[in-house]
Design an enzyme around this catalytic site. Sequence first.
Site, PDB file in Angstrom:
ATOM      1  N   SER A  49       0.823  -1.212   0.000  1.00 17.30           N
ATOM      2  CA  SER A  49       0.000   0.000   0.000  1.00 17.30           C
ATOM      3  C   SER A  49       0.849   1.250   0.000  1.00 17.30           C
ATOM      4  CB  SER A  49      -0.854   0.054   1.265  1.00 17.30           C
ATOM      5  OG  SER A  49      -1.546  -1.126   1.453  1.00 17.30           O
ATOM      6  N   HIS A  55      -2.331  -3.149  -6.663  1.00 16.67           N
ATOM      7  CA  HIS A  55      -2.864  -2.798  -5.344  1.00 16.67           C
ATOM      8  C   HIS A  55      -4.377  -2.956  -5.319  1.00 16.67           C
ATOM      9  CE1 HIS A  55      -3.796   0.309  -2.072  1.00 16.67           C
ATOM     10  NE2 HIS A  55      -3.326  -0.773  -1.482  1.00 16.67           N
ATOM     11  N   GLU A  89      -5.158  -0.355  -8.286  1.00 20.44           N
ATOM     12  CA  GLU A  89      -4.129   0.602  -8.707  1.00 20.44           C
ATOM     13  C   GLU A  89      -2.959  -0.221  -9.264  1.00 20.44           C
ATOM     14  OE1 GLU A  89      -4.697   4.412  -5.712  1.00 20.44           O
ATOM     15  OE2 GLU A  89      -3.695   2.648  -4.924  1.00 20.44           O
ATOM     16  N   ASN A 126      -4.634   5.731  -0.992  1.00 18.04           N
ATOM     17  CA  ASN A 126      -4.118   5.790   0.378  1.00 18.04           C
ATOM     18  C   ASN A 126      -3.470   7.131   0.689  1.00 18.04           C
ATOM     19  OD1 ASN A 126      -5.070   3.308   0.973  1.00 18.04           O
ATOM     20  ND2 ASN A 126      -3.134   2.231   0.730  1.00 18.04           N
TER      21      ASN A 126
HETATM   22  N1  LIG Z   1      -5.436  -4.351   4.991  1.00 19.59           N
HETATM   23  C1  LIG Z   1      -5.779  -3.588   3.966  1.00 19.59           C
HETATM   24  O1  LIG Z   1      -6.842  -2.959   3.988  1.00 19.59           O
HETATM   25  C2  LIG Z   1      -4.884  -3.518   2.743  1.00 19.59           C
HETATM   26  C3  LIG Z   1      -5.411  -3.003   1.547  1.00 19.59           C
HETATM   27  C4  LIG Z   1      -4.618  -3.009   0.400  1.00 19.59           C
HETATM   28  C5  LIG Z   1      -3.307  -3.468   0.464  1.00 19.59           C
HETATM   29  N2  LIG Z   1      -2.801  -3.933   1.658  1.00 19.59           N
HETATM   30  C6  LIG Z   1      -1.418  -4.436   1.656  1.00 19.59           C
HETATM   31  O2  LIG Z   1      -1.480  -5.835   1.548  1.00 19.59           O
HETATM   32  C7  LIG Z   1      -0.364  -6.428   2.204  1.00 19.59           C
HETATM   33  C8  LIG Z   1      -0.874  -7.439   3.240  1.00 19.59           C
HETATM   34  O3  LIG Z   1      -1.629  -6.757   4.230  1.00 19.59           O
HETATM   35  P1  LIG Z   1      -2.742  -7.500   5.097  1.00 19.59           P
HETATM   36  O4  LIG Z   1      -3.540  -6.443   5.748  1.00 19.59           O
HETATM   37  O5  LIG Z   1      -3.396  -8.540   4.296  1.00 19.59           O
HETATM   38  O6  LIG Z   1      -1.805  -8.194   6.215  1.00 19.59           O
HETATM   39  P2  LIG Z   1      -2.161  -9.394   7.211  1.00 19.59           P
HETATM   40  O7  LIG Z   1      -1.316  -9.200   8.410  1.00 19.59           O
HETATM   41  O8  LIG Z   1      -3.632  -9.499   7.396  1.00 19.59           O
HETATM   42  O9  LIG Z   1      -1.703 -10.711   6.397  1.00 19.59           O
HETATM   43  C9  LIG Z   1      -0.370 -10.986   6.052  1.00 19.59           C
HETATM   44  C10 LIG Z   1      -0.223 -12.491   5.841  1.00 19.59           C
HETATM   45  O10 LIG Z   1       1.071 -12.763   5.334  1.00 19.59           O
HETATM   46  C11 LIG Z   1       1.545 -13.983   5.910  1.00 19.59           C
HETATM   47  N3  LIG Z   1       2.990 -14.044   5.812  1.00 19.59           N
HETATM   48  C12 LIG Z   1       3.921 -13.406   6.561  1.00 19.59           C
HETATM   49  N4  LIG Z   1       5.154 -13.755   6.159  1.00 19.59           N
HETATM   50  C13 LIG Z   1       5.018 -14.620   5.117  1.00 19.59           C
HETATM   51  C14 LIG Z   1       5.925 -15.352   4.296  1.00 19.59           C
HETATM   52  N5  LIG Z   1       7.228 -15.224   4.467  1.00 19.59           N
HETATM   53  N6  LIG Z   1       5.420 -16.168   3.349  1.00 19.59           N
HETATM   54  C15 LIG Z   1       4.107 -16.296   3.182  1.00 19.59           C
HETATM   55  N7  LIG Z   1       3.182 -15.644   3.946  1.00 19.59           N
HETATM   56  C16 LIG Z   1       3.646 -14.814   4.900  1.00 19.59           C
HETATM   57  C17 LIG Z   1       1.019 -13.907   7.342  1.00 19.59           C
HETATM   58  O11 LIG Z   1       0.948 -15.208   7.898  1.00 19.59           O
HETATM   59  C18 LIG Z   1      -0.378 -13.287   7.133  1.00 19.59           C
HETATM   60  O12 LIG Z   1      -1.368 -14.266   6.949  1.00 19.59           O
HETATM   61  C19 LIG Z   1       0.427  -5.292   2.828  1.00 19.59           C
HETATM   62  O13 LIG Z   1       1.455  -4.933   1.953  1.00 19.59           O
HETATM   63  C20 LIG Z   1      -0.619  -4.171   2.905  1.00 19.59           C
HETATM   64  O14 LIG Z   1      -0.055  -2.901   2.901  1.00 19.59           O
HETATM   65  C21 LIG Z   1      -3.579  -3.978   2.778  1.00 19.59           C
END
Ligand SMILES: NC(=O)c1ccc[n+]([C@@H]2O[C@H](COP(=O)([O-])OP(=O)(O)OC[C@H]3O[C@@H](n4cnc5c(N)ncnc54)[C@H](O)[C@@H]3O)[C@@H](O)[C@H]2O)c1
Length: 596
Positions: free
Chosen positions: A121, A142, A154, A192
Amino acid sequence: MAREFTRVGVVGLGTMGAGIVEVFARNGVDVTAVEISDAALERGRVTLTGSTDRAVAKGKLVEAERDALLARVDFRVGLDALHDVDLVIEAVPEHLDLKQRIFAELDRVCKPEAILATNTSSLSVTEISVATTRPNQVIGIHFFNPAPVMKLVEVVRTVVTSADVVADVEALCERLGKVDVTISDRAGFIANALLFGYLNHAVGMFEARYATREDIDAAMKLGCGLPMGPLALMDLIGLDTAYEILDTMYRRGGRDRRHAPAPLLKQMVTAGLLGRKSGRGFYTYERPGSPKVVPDEYTPLAADAALADGARAIAKVGVVGSGTMATGIIEVFAKAGYEVISVTRGAEKSAKVCEAVKTSLNKGVVRGKLSETDRDDALGRITWSATLEHLADVDLVVEAVIEELSVKKALFASLDEICKPGVVLATTTSSLPVIDVAMATQRPADVVGLHFFNPAPIMPLVEIVQTIRTSAETSATARAVCAKLGKTGVVCGDRSGFIVNALLFPYLNDAVKMLEASYSTADDIDYAMKLGCGYPMGPFELLDVVGLDVSLAIQRELYLELREPGFAPAPLLEHLVTAGYLGRKSGRGFRDHTRR
Ligand SMILES: NC(=O)c1ccc[n+]([C@@H]2O[C@H](COP(=O)([O-])OP(=O)(O)OC[C@H]3O[C@@H](n4cnc5c(N)ncnc54)[C@H](O)[C@@H]3O)[C@@H](O)[C@H]2O)c1
């Protein structure tokens, strides 16, 4: 020739990853879904089945489709499973070193022609790409939360991403039923960059006890038509993810103080209060992962209990003014059963207001929202006057005259002379300090702000503005009145912009700055906020409706009061106002309305 994406990999099945897997599998693409451990893999599988089961229950998916969707997903632990995919989307936590490590590993494991994408993000896609030997095949894709629902993607191209990779990813987005905006690699991209300053500001308001979590969220939902309030949205995003995004945006985006994460966020993350995913964040949820909010120790008492809390009885209401707001407010009170005395500056004005109220009530009858008897009863409750002295025995006065402090102060001084003791004196000002008006009287404890939104008969929100002198009784009375009017009253302190304008206008101003920096177009920015965040209008559409002059005036007030450098009005906004491009009302603002 365009690439075929027959099998994609998703790394990390958390909040975003599980949703992204669903998007691909729903659209007939085979997915290898990878996690770090068996336990995490199982959590991802549960999230996916939970989401698809809900879609079946809601009739959005039939059982056979769900089964086919799930059959397309191969759940695996470890990146080695990704050797045969055409595209990988990484959705692991928002840490640069972690993402770089994963990309180096993906580069080793994946076939040479595979595209490697990150769902980051806020981190630099360029910095992630240089961890591989194929930065020209690295791109940002994204998605928005929840990925199966939100239409926007995005697509982030770095300076080295190949044009054919961008084109193929754009075509893929279309195949997934998404709308994409393609942009360059800047912290927070479009959505964002505009959203997180606002979210952090809302957390700051909550942290400073400026208003309750329920009131902050209700204000933005009801005042701006947003699908959810900022604190509920923080809980959905995940407070740990939100913290990392803000922290990165602060460091990458010019150290704008508005992106320095509110201290409370860090404390909550440290305490394990991560939002929905952990079962508790700003709100408490039925269980981890559940969207259902349950009452906790901060949940306000039921409205009825609050009303019993020392509110004065109000039967007769005076409304001073003859503009749009006064007209709407007269109608609202009369319809709710109050006896209303309208005071204007002359019989002619009274006749005009009376006509406008009648027309509006008649519209209600035509639309079947009001019976003829109710209309007649409402009109029968209104007395028309041009003499302030007629307000001697009302229980509440609502002032809605011109937005000029000297005029309002003089009026309040007169009301102080005329009105009986115990009357509640309310101002509808949207930008002046309520305390200035209150101190024009000898009874500042009885003065409160009642900030209605336009059009008053329709908009469900009223901001109840307490000054440092407003008594608890006055405030309770204001809350009881709002409840009787059928409005949601949210209580806040006496600061420029109250809740809604303080959170809304800096975001609009930031959108203007983004346009001015040529990062994206007005159309794409509008799309991003509508399709990525579910906003009813994009920032430029809204600015043209509100009026650029009005928006500039509000932004200036915010800047002057809070001295926040990030609130400085965008030069482009000032120039457009100077040029007479004021929005719809002048035929041209950010868009030309004469040709539509
Ligand atoms: N939460 C949101 O609203 C949102 C929206 C758009 C983009 N994002 C982006 O998406 C990405 C993930 O965010 P999220 O909110 O889903 O996080 P999250 O914490 O909910 O999930 C992350 C997952 O990654 C796994 N993980 C960690 N290390 C790993 C590895 N080495 N190999 C495989 N899996 C691994 C974890 O077990 C976890 O299940 C981030 O870059 C975030 O900025 C988030």
